[in-house]
Write a protein that holds these residues in place. Structure first.
Motif, PDB file in Angstrom:
ATOM      1  N   LEU A   1       0.855  -1.182   0.000  1.00  0.00           N
ATOM      2  CA  LEU A   1       0.000   0.000   0.000  1.00  0.00           C
ATOM      3  C   LEU A   1       0.891   1.232   0.000  1.00  0.00           C
ATOM      4  N   ARG A   2       0.855   1.955  -1.104  1.00  0.00           N
ATOM      5  CA  ARG A   2       1.753   3.087  -1.285  1.00  0.00           C
ATOM      6  C   ARG A   2       1.226   4.343  -0.587  1.00  0.00           C
ATOM      7  N   SER A   3       2.089   5.334  -0.495  1.00  0.00           N
ATOM      8  CA  SER A   3       1.818   6.525   0.307  1.00  0.00           C
ATOM      9  C   SER A   3       0.493   7.193  -0.056  1.00  0.00           C
ATOM     10  N   GLY A   4      -0.269   7.526   0.983  1.00  0.00           N
ATOM     11  CA  GLY A   4      -1.460   8.336   0.813  1.00  0.00           C
ATOM     12  C   GLY A   4      -2.708   7.611   0.373  1.00  0.00           C
ATOM     13  N   CYS A   5      -2.643   6.307   0.147  1.00  0.00           N
ATOM     14  CA  CYS A   5      -3.868   5.622  -0.280  1.00  0.00           C
ATOM     15  C   CYS A   5      -4.808   5.452   0.911  1.00  0.00           C
ATOM     16  N   MET A   6      -6.083   5.193   0.606  1.00  0.00           N
ATOM     17  CA  MET A   6      -7.100   5.123   1.643  1.00  0.00           C
ATOM     18  C   MET A   6      -7.947   3.871   1.449  1.00  0.00           C
ATOM     19  N   ILE A   7      -8.032   3.064   2.511  1.00  0.00           N
ATOM     20  CA  ILE A   7      -8.827   1.841   2.506  1.00  0.00           C
ATOM     21  C   ILE A   7      -9.959   2.052   3.509  1.00  0.00           C
ATOM     22  N   ALA A   8     -11.185   2.129   3.019  1.00  0.00           N
ATOM     23  CA  ALA A   8     -12.314   2.492   3.872  1.00  0.00           C
ATOM     24  C   ALA A   8     -12.846   1.286   4.648  1.00  0.00           C
ATOM     25  N   ASP A   9     -13.786   1.568   5.533  1.00  0.00           N
ATOM     26  CA  ASP A   9     -14.337   0.539   6.417  1.00  0.00           C
ATOM     27  C   ASP A   9     -14.927  -0.633   5.629  1.00  0.00           C
ATOM     28  N   HIS A  10     -14.693  -1.825   6.140  1.00  0.00           N
ATOM     29  CA  HIS A  10     -15.221  -3.080   5.594  1.00  0.00           C
ATOM     30  C   HIS A  10     -14.692  -3.419   4.197  1.00  0.00           C
ATOM     31  N   ALA A  11     -13.737  -2.673   3.707  1.00  0.00           N
ATOM     32  CA  ALA A  11     -13.105  -3.044   2.439  1.00  0.00           C
ATOM     33  C   ALA A  11     -12.171  -4.228   2.669  1.00  0.00           C
ATOM     34  N   ILE A  12     -11.968  -5.016   1.617  1.00  0.00           N
ATOM     35  CA  ILE A  12     -11.085  -6.179   1.689  1.00  0.00           C
ATOM     36  C   ILE A  12     -10.052  -6.081   0.574  1.00  0.00           C
ATOM     37  N   ILE A  13      -8.792  -6.142   0.953  1.00  0.00           N
ATOM     38  CA  ILE A  13      -7.693  -6.217  -0.005  1.00  0.00           C
ATOM     39  C   ILE A  13      -7.164  -7.645   0.062  1.00  0.00           C
ATOM     40  N   SER A  14      -7.344  -8.402  -0.995  1.00  0.00           N
ATOM     41  CA  SER A  14      -6.936  -9.808  -0.993  1.00  0.00           C
ATOM     42  C   SER A  14      -5.426  -9.940  -1.162  1.00  0.00           C
ATOM     43  N   ASP A  15      -4.937 -11.167  -1.123  1.00  0.00           N
ATOM     44  CA  ASP A  15      -3.496 -11.426  -1.162  1.00  0.00           C
ATOM     45  C   ASP A  15      -2.847 -10.897  -2.445  1.00  0.00           C
ATOM     46  N   HIS A  16      -1.579 -10.506  -2.319  1.00  0.00           N
ATOM     47  CA  HIS A  16      -0.700 -10.179  -3.447  1.00  0.00           C
ATOM     48  C   HIS A  16      -1.200  -8.977  -4.261  1.00  0.00           C
ATOM     49  N   CYS A  17      -1.672  -7.933  -3.585  1.00  0.00           N
ATOM     50  CA  CYS A  17      -2.154  -6.741  -4.287  1.00  0.00           C
ATOM     51  C   CYS A  17      -1.179  -5.577  -4.143  1.00  0.00           C
ATOM     52  N   PHE A  18      -1.280  -4.642  -5.092  1.00  0.00           N
ATOM     53  CA  PHE A  18      -0.495  -3.407  -5.076  1.00  0.00           C
ATOM     54  C   PHE A  18      -1.472  -2.248  -5.212  1.00  0.00           C
ATOM     55  N   ILE A  19      -1.501  -1.380  -4.200  1.00  0.00           N
ATOM     56  CA  ILE A  19      -2.405  -0.232  -4.193  1.00  0.00           C
ATOM     57  C   ILE A  19      -1.561   1.026  -4.341  1.00  0.00           C
ATOM     58  N   GLY A  20      -1.699   1.705  -5.470  1.00  0.00           N
ATOM     59  CA  GLY A  20      -0.852   2.843  -5.785  1.00  0.00           C
ATOM     60  C   GLY A  20      -1.123   4.050  -4.903  1.00  0.00           C
ATOM     61  N   ALA A  21      -0.184   4.983  -4.930  1.00  0.00           N
ATOM     62  CA  ALA A  21      -0.294   6.195  -4.118  1.00  0.00           C
ATOM     63  C   ALA A  21      -1.589   6.940  -4.420  1.00  0.00           C
ATOM     64  N   TRP A  22      -2.260   7.369  -3.357  1.00  0.00           N
ATOM     65  CA  TRP A  22      -3.473   8.183  -3.403  1.00  0.00           C
ATOM     66  C   TRP A  22      -4.673   7.456  -3.989  1.00  0.00           C
ATOM     67  N   ALA A  23      -4.572   6.154  -4.166  1.00  0.00           N
ATOM     68  CA  ALA A  23      -5.747   5.380  -4.582  1.00  0.00           C
ATOM     69  C   ALA A  23      -6.736   5.299  -3.424  1.00  0.00           C
ATOM     70  N   VAL A  24      -8.018   5.141  -3.764  1.00  0.00           N
ATOM     71  CA  VAL A  24      -9.076   5.033  -2.761  1.00  0.00           C
ATOM     72  C   VAL A  24      -9.868   3.757  -3.006  1.00  0.00           C
ATOM     73  N   VAL A  25      -9.996   2.951  -1.958  1.00  0.00           N
ATOM     74  CA  VAL A  25     -10.863   1.776  -1.987  1.00  0.00           C
ATOM     75  C   VAL A  25     -11.992   2.069  -1.006  1.00  0.00           C
ATOM     76  N   ALA A  26     -13.178   2.318  -1.533  1.00  0.00           N
ATOM     77  CA  ALA A  26     -14.281   2.804  -0.709  1.00  0.00           C
ATOM     78  C   ALA A  26     -14.903   1.679   0.119  1.00  0.00           C
ATOM     79  N   GLY A  27     -15.812   2.068   0.998  1.00  0.00           N
ATOM     80  CA  GLY A  27     -16.380   1.150   1.968  1.00  0.00           C
ATOM     81  C   GLY A  27     -17.002  -0.094   1.352  1.00  0.00           C
ATOM     82  N   GLY A  28     -16.644  -1.249   1.892  1.00  0.00           N
ATOM     83  CA  GLY A  28     -17.222  -2.508   1.460  1.00  0.00           C
ATOM     84  C   GLY A  28     -16.728  -3.034   0.135  1.00  0.00           C
ATOM     85  N   ALA A  29     -15.832  -2.328  -0.526  1.00  0.00           N
ATOM     86  CA  ALA A  29     -15.289  -2.818  -1.799  1.00  0.00           C
ATOM     87  C   ALA A  29     -14.370  -4.011  -1.547  1.00  0.00           C
ATOM     88  N   VAL A  30     -14.265  -4.881  -2.544  1.00  0.00           N
ATOM     89  CA  VAL A  30     -13.416  -6.067  -2.443  1.00  0.00           C
ATOM     90  C   VAL A  30     -12.451  -6.071  -3.622  1.00  0.00           C
TER      91      VAL A  30
END
Length: 210
Positions: free
Chosen positions: A131-160
């Motif tokens: 998880l790179r700088s500044g990204c945001m993972i909201a409540d109840h979101a799930i990031i599964s194995d072996h993922c790359f989340i770029g800087a300032w990306a947003v994963v909103a609530g409940g997203a998978v």
């Protein structure tokens, strides 16, 4: 706890610095595949062949960290993580002291959470995620194995986010959306509907282009 880092690339040097100055861990050496080892010392520490790393840094006394990027859709990082586990290593995860997380966070092994990352309560992060700088993972979101989340990306609530996905810089996955495994979400894309496996999605709203 003593740690050996896999890799000499762009990711490895900053992680060595972060672990040295912003963690309870002690980096004692580096390891790479023998084909890429051109010296015995890196950053003043031993550099050993990955093929025989367990002889120099025994798993019972050392942990491992594989801070690779998203090459081969995170496949290289997943491969080395799996090989390290087969050698008997446990893996650390690094969480920056400048990230905002909660003590109840569920997080797997070999994860990186960099400066300015926000992870809200009830979110979950699997193994081997970056998880790179500044990204945001909201409540109840799930990031599964072996993922790359770029800087300032947003994963909103409940997203998978499915396994081995890449979210580009400043991309957004909207509330409750499911990103299927192996997807690449382009820089600045906004995902408003569920995706299909192994797709490349770009634009606002995001559409599959490959």
């Amino acid at each position: 706890m003593n740690v050996v880092i896999f890799g000499l690339g762009q990711q490895s040097t900053p992680i060595w610095y972060m672990l040295t100055y912003d963690s309870p861990y002690r980096v004692v050496g580096f390891t790479v595949d023998e084909a890429y080892r051109t010296t015995n010392i890196f950053r003043g520490l031993p550099l050993v062949s990955f093929e025989g790393v367990e002889e120099y840094f025994p798993p019972h006394a050392h942990r491992m960290f594989v801070p690779l990027g998203w090459k081969r859709m995170n496949g290289l990082r997943a491969e080395k993580f799996t090989q390290g586990k087969a050698k008997g290593y446990s893996f650390i995860s690094y969480i920056s002291s400048r990230a905002l997380i909660w003590s109840s966070l569920q997080i797997g092994e070999n994860c990186i959470i960099q400066d300015g990352v926000i992870v809200e309560p009830f979110a979950r992060i699997g193994h081997n995620c970056n998880l790179r700088s500044g990204c945001m993972i909201a409540d109840h979101a799930i990031i599964s194995d072996h993922c790359f989340i770029g800087a300032w990306a947003v994963v909103a609530g409940g997203a998978v986010i499915g396994e081995r996905c890449v979210l580009g810089l400043n991309s957004t996955v909207c509330d409750g959306i499911k990103v299927a495994s192996g997807c690449f979400i382009g820089m600045g894309a906004v995902v408003t509907t569920d995706t299909e496996k192994n797709g490349v999605y770009v634009g606002v709203p995001a559409r599959r282009c490959a």
